[in-house]
Design an enzyme around this catalytic site. Structure first.
Site, PDB file in Angstrom:
ATOM      1  N   GLU A  67       0.703  -1.272  -0.155  1.00 20.91           N
ATOM      2  CA  GLU A  67      -0.067  -0.074   0.017  1.00 20.91           C
ATOM      3  C   GLU A  67       0.815   1.317  -0.177  1.00 20.91           C
ATOM      4  O   GLU A  67       0.647   2.318  -0.743  1.00 20.91           O
ATOM      5  CB  GLU A  67      -1.004   0.107   1.032  1.00 20.91           C
ATOM      6  N   GLU A  74       1.400   6.023  -7.308  1.00 23.94           N
ATOM      7  CA  GLU A  74       0.255   7.227  -7.595  1.00 23.94           C
ATOM      8  C   GLU A  74       0.634   8.751  -7.431  1.00 23.94           C
ATOM      9  O   GLU A  74       0.368   9.601  -8.267  1.00 23.94           O
ATOM     10  CB  GLU A  74      -0.982   7.010  -6.751  1.00 23.94           C
TER      11      GLU A  74
END
Length: 119
Positions: A67, A74
């Protein structure tokens, strides 16, 4: 010598800041942490073995790390371009897919550890 110690302390500080930032801004990180807490509670309730604890801890690390990497990817993609680009979408989707694969694998292992204890 003091300079090296300061650099090491700073590297830990920056790493913890990154984890905190991810927790503050990423909904999925909050979900992963919540599930991790629930698994820890279940581990105590169902008295899992030391080997099962080791497996759970390794899987916690894999899912949280995935994560964090997804968040970093991102962020970098968003930094590079705000336009809708196919290659940017692919990079983000692949990073999210890596998290999904890791979380599914952790879930399956969790079921294999806890299901026999529940029933």
């Amino acid at each position: 010598m003091k300079q090296q110690s300061k650099k090491m302390v700073n590297s830990f500080k920056y790493a913890f800041c990154g984890i905190a930032q991810s927790f503050k801004t990423e909904r999925n990180m909050k979900i992963h942490i919540l599930i991790m807490i629930l698994v820890i509670i279940a581990g105590f309730v169902y008295k899992i073995s030391p080997m099962e604890w080791i497996i759970c801890i390794i899987l916690f690390a894999f899912v949280i790390s995935a994560e964090l990497m997804n968040t970093a990817i991102e962020t970098v993609v968003d930094m590079i371009t705000k336009q809708k680009r196919e290659d940017a979408r692919i990079a983000k989707d692949v990073a999210a897919g890596a998290v999904l694969v890791t979380a599914i694998a952790a879930g399956i292992v969790g079921i294999l550890i806890f299901l026999p204890k529940i029933f």
